[in-house]
Design a protein around this motif. Structure first.
Motif: not given
Length: 911
Positions: A430-435
């Motif tokens: 959620q914080q980085d926009g991707y895994l």
């Protein structure tokens, strides 16, 4: 990237002994995506003295030796539970710090572990660093220590952390390093000790977020110490502020595997002696001296935080308070005993027991605590966040490695912590926009290939660690499948069903990893009741077929025009750290489909026999490389191919020849516990073969009695009275009292527990070899094949020209007549068959108007036909649909593929 290796020394004449001082450690032995470096090591060629060294470490002869265990009385004829006293005594933290003889490229040759003080999943990993470097910081064959740093990474192929080394010395001039002897060194879970050749003794202990050290100086000499905030495994800068008997500061570092990641770590240190002299040079190097006239031992208490100095101080106070060194040491050992005793083994040799508990110890060090005691942490967005009370944010995910078996082991034994790990992944995404694939502290590194975080989350959920926001995770996984940062080169994979060779030098392995991730996503979606995502990603998970070259029998890289590249099974071209010989087996979600494609049970068993002619052959060989992740699941494939006795034999051979309790007892980089977790599963005789599932493929238990006690109270007992190193073969099994011939166990064993009773032998048997008893595979067609007519426009039927059976016979439209030429079987592998052959796209073409034909079934994507809700039949590698040219229903009109358009020419009614 290749790591400089150290010079090998002869086997030590004398192993370390257990220290007698009660304050010292106790134990049996002192014992690319952005960059994608090549970082693996060679096989564990065991030295002849390893067994003698390991045995003499414990002060016993190298024979069968007693292991302290107890059994709890059982009622009603149930198997008694096994317990073990102080399993930490069987751990040798030095395992994995010494190199075997061969190096297969990158990452050094050892397990790259470290011997220092760490609590289970702890942030503080306080350990010595030798002058010769390995990514774990410590090279067993080097007798020069240049510092004791506060953080480490266990087993990775690249270096990072090793922050803020402390280095004690005598006099006023700091030393670059000091020599030592292993005879004056000891380590056990949670603690480490060494007396340097200059007479200074260093004792270390750790809690999750703090550490305590005792530096004992010789009498009559100036006692000094450096603390360096500007030194780490990679380039670092920092700042230190001095008080009268304390210091604090921060250090900045990163660049794991040259990825450019960055983190800031804060620390605080409180000494029990005031400084007699103190200075800071360069802003980051503190040089301290102490008056030790009345007390020669200087105690330092350290708190760490990735948030602030205040956080480090709070962590120190909360986790140590006024506890003595001995109290900290005892409490952390108790924490380790609590975790290690969740698998209690009995009846084996001391060597086997030490190897087992050392592997379990290494498998429970990461991911590591990242949030402070108040729940605060810095997220991937650089902002401060706070986890819910009673929960923890974790960091350091070696994704490409640990999804295979380490994370499942952690979820099995510690579902509460594993649930927090799942939520940590959600928070990162959620914080980085991707895994990201491989994360360290609060940044992604992009190292390695695939989409492993989605697999990890699905694995956690399947093994009962469900206390995280799985719905959000699923959403992140679905959107991440089309995110360039998460899945590089996904456009080709989405459009053609594989990553083309021109897009990525490791395209074939990337495709296989994406397919495994897609399957894991499908399974999580099914558990969460999302049937749409389940079906879509289950179909995507079969994209491995698009790289199966039926002519060679190997998976290999494929060009944009759908031609296969010339392929050498011993070449790593197209693959990450492996060859096509090794990667062809990487279809864990559908091994039955792979086996059928490769010629069936007998052909595959014979091929596996040749493959395991060498167990750890490296990255440019047609054999197994069990010291590296792409090969670790392969021994269990025999279970699926009707030869479970071969799984039992190969797993046992690998466990007892590639692993040991000696410093060189790992066959490759441990990769934050992945290789160690393999050894644990192998000793238990079970393995989580399929991503996102918790069925277990079976080998056989190494120990006569094993009790697994999950963190949620569920208990699994394994009783095998005849178990021994040379008795790997299962001749009979009961599961909860009922006889079983299945070489696998259902998911219910993980959720409900149970009792397994084995009959074992030194002679192979046919137990579990019936085809009906093979473990489940997951394909896209109906579980039970369905046969009937396939009808299209004007009610006409799909027909084989003149009922011919030769490969290349056109498939056409014709009046329905009930003949065999119009009897089509929807098979479980996604193919559509008539006369025992398959509906096939001519020459695997992908262009509009490419004709279809009958062809010998070969398991390739050209023979995949997936029914869609609108009635069309999709051919996945081409992305086109089965089509009646020009909607012309004239008898004899040969069918083709064409852009999916929803017209009546592409609507088919299937059996």
């Amino acid at each position: 990237m290749r790591i400089l290796r150290s010079h090998r020394r002869p086997c030590p004449v004398r192993p370390p002994s257990r220290p007698s001082n009660p304050t010292r450690p106790t134990g049996p032995c002192r014992t690319k995506r952005t960059t994608r470096p090549w970082r693996r090591q060679g096989p564990a060629t065991l030295v002849a003295c390893a067994t003698l060294v390991a045995a003499s470490c414990a002060g016993r002869p190298a024979t069968q030796q007693p292991v302290v265990v107890h059994t709890t009385a059982a009622s009603g004829g149930a198997v008694a539970a096994t317990t073990v006293d102080d399993p930490a005594q069987y751990v040798n933290p030095f395992v994995g710090t010494q190199s075997p003889t061969d190096d297969y490229g990158g990452g050094g040759m050892a397990g790259n572990t470290f011997p220092g003080a760490v609590a289970p999943l702890g942030m503080v990993q306080w350990s010595p660093d030798t002058v010769s470097r390995q990514p774990g910081g410590y090279v067993y064959d080097d007798n020069r220590i240049h510092g004791f740093s506060l953080t480490h990474i266990s087993g990775a192929g690249c270096g990072d952390y090793d922050n803020v080394p402390f280095m004690p010395f005598l006099g006023s001039t700091p030393v670059a390093s000091s020599t030592f002897s292993h005879t004056n060194e000891s380590a056990s879970p949670g603690t480490y000790s060494v007396t340097l050749d200059d007479g200074i003794r260093t004792d270390l202990a750790a809690t999750p977020r703090s550490g305590i050290a005792q530096f004992s100086y010789p009498a009559g000499q100036q006692a000094s110490l450096t603390v360096d905030a500007g030194t780490a495994a990679n380039a670092a800068t920092g700042s230190i502020t001095l008080g009268s008997a304390q210091l604090s500061g921060y250090t900045d570092s990163g660049n794991f595997c040259n990825s450019g990641n960055h983190y800031r770590l804060y620390f605080t240190v409180a000494f029990d002696h005031p400084f007699s002299q103190a200075s800071v040079s360069g802003g980051s190097l503190a040089q301290l001296s102490f008056d030790t006239t009345t007390s020669q031992t200087v105690t330092a208490r350290v708190g760490l935080s990735f948030v602030s100095v205040a956080g480090a101080q709070a962590n120190l106070q909360a986790e140590q308070g006024s506890d003595t060194f001995g109290q900290v040491q005892t409490a952390t050992r108790a924490s380790w005993d609590s975790m290690l005793s969740r698998i209690a083994v009995s009846g084996g040799s001391s060597t086997d027991t030490r190897t087992f508990y050392t592997a379990l110890y290494h498998a429970l060090q990461d991911p590591s605590v990242f949030s402070d005691v108040n729940g605060q942490y810095i997220g991937f967005d650089g902002q401060q966040h706070t986890v819910a009370a009673g929960h923890t944010q974790y960091a350091d995910f070696s994704g490409w490695d640990i999804y295979r078996s380490q994370i499942q082991l952690l979820a099995l034994l510690a579902p509460q912590q594993a649930s927090d790990i799942g939520q940590s992944i959600v928070n990162q995404g959620q914080q980085d926009g991707y895994l990201d694939r491989w994360t360290l502290a609060n940044t992604g590194t992009g190292v390695m290939v695939g989409d492993p975080m989605t697999i990890i989350a699905s694995d956690l959920y399947a093994f009962g660690a469900t206390g995280f926001d799985a719905q959000t995770l699923l959403q992140l996984a679905v959107t991440g499948a089309e995110n360039d940062k998460e899945r590089g080169d996904h456009e080709g994979y989405d459009a053609m069903g594989y990553v083309p060779a021109s897009a990525d030098s490791e395209s074939a392995s990337v495709t296989l990893e994406y397919a495994s991730a897609d399957f894991a996503i499908s399974q999580l979606a099914q558990r969460l009741g999302n049937s749409t995502v389940w079906q879509e990603f289950l179909h995507r998970a079969q994209d491995w077929r698009n790289l199966l070259n039926s002519g060679t029998g190997y998976i290999g890289p494929r060009n944009t025009d759908h031609s296969f590249q010339a392929q050498d099974p011993t070449s790593s071209s197209g693959f990450a750290e492996g060859t096509s010989s090794q990667y062809t087996w990487l279809v864990p979600q559908n091994l039955q489909g792979l086996i059928a494609t490769l010629g069936g049970d007998s052909a595959v068993s014979s091929r596996l026999d040749a493959f395991f002619g060498h167990l750890n052959a490296g990255t440019n060989a047609p054999y197994a490389y069990l010291g590296n992740e792409p090969s670790v699941a392969t021994p269990w494939i025999y279970d699926y191919a009707g030869s479970p006795s071969r799984t039992q034999a190969v797993v046992r051979q690998a466990l007892t020849t590639l692993f040991s309790d000696a410093p060189n007892g790992e066959p490759g980089n441990d990769d934050l516990g992945e290789l160690s977790s393999w050894a644990v599963w192998a000793a238990v005789g079970l393995y989580p073969e399929v991503p996102g599932r918790s069925e277990l493929a079976m080998a056989s238990p190494l120990f006569p009695a094993i009790t697994i006690t999950r963190g949620n109270g569920v208990v699994i007992n394994l009783n095998a009275p005849a178990a021994a190193d040379n008795a790997p073969y299962v001749t009979g099994l009961t599961v909860n009292g009922a006889a079983s011939e299945q070489p696998w166990l259902p998911e219910s064993l993980i959720s409900n527990g149970g009792t397994l009773q084995y009959a074992l032998s030194s002679t192979a048997s046919s137990w579990g070899s019936a085809a009906a008893d093979a473990p489940p595979s997951f394909d896209v067609g109906p579980a039970t094949p369905v046969t009937g007519q396939v009808t299209g426009l004007a009610g006409k039927c799909m027909d084989v020209l003149h009922s011919q059976t030769a490969s290349g016979t056109p498939v056409q439209i014709w009046d329905c007549n009930g003949t065999a030429a119009q009897q089509w079987t929807l098979a479980s592998d996604g193919s559509v068959q008539a006369f025992g052959s398959c509906l096939d796209v001519t020459q695997s073409g992908t262009a509009d108007n490419t004709k279809v034909q009958l062809w010998t079934c070969n398991g390739t994507g050209a023979q995949q036909w997936w029914p869609r809700p609108d009635g069309s039949l999709l051919n996945p590698p081409s992305g086109r649909c089965l089509d009646l040219p020009n909607s012309d229903t004239t008898d004899g009109n040969q069918l083709q593929i064409y852009d999916c358009n929803g017209t009546g020419a592409q609507k088919w009614t299937v059996p």
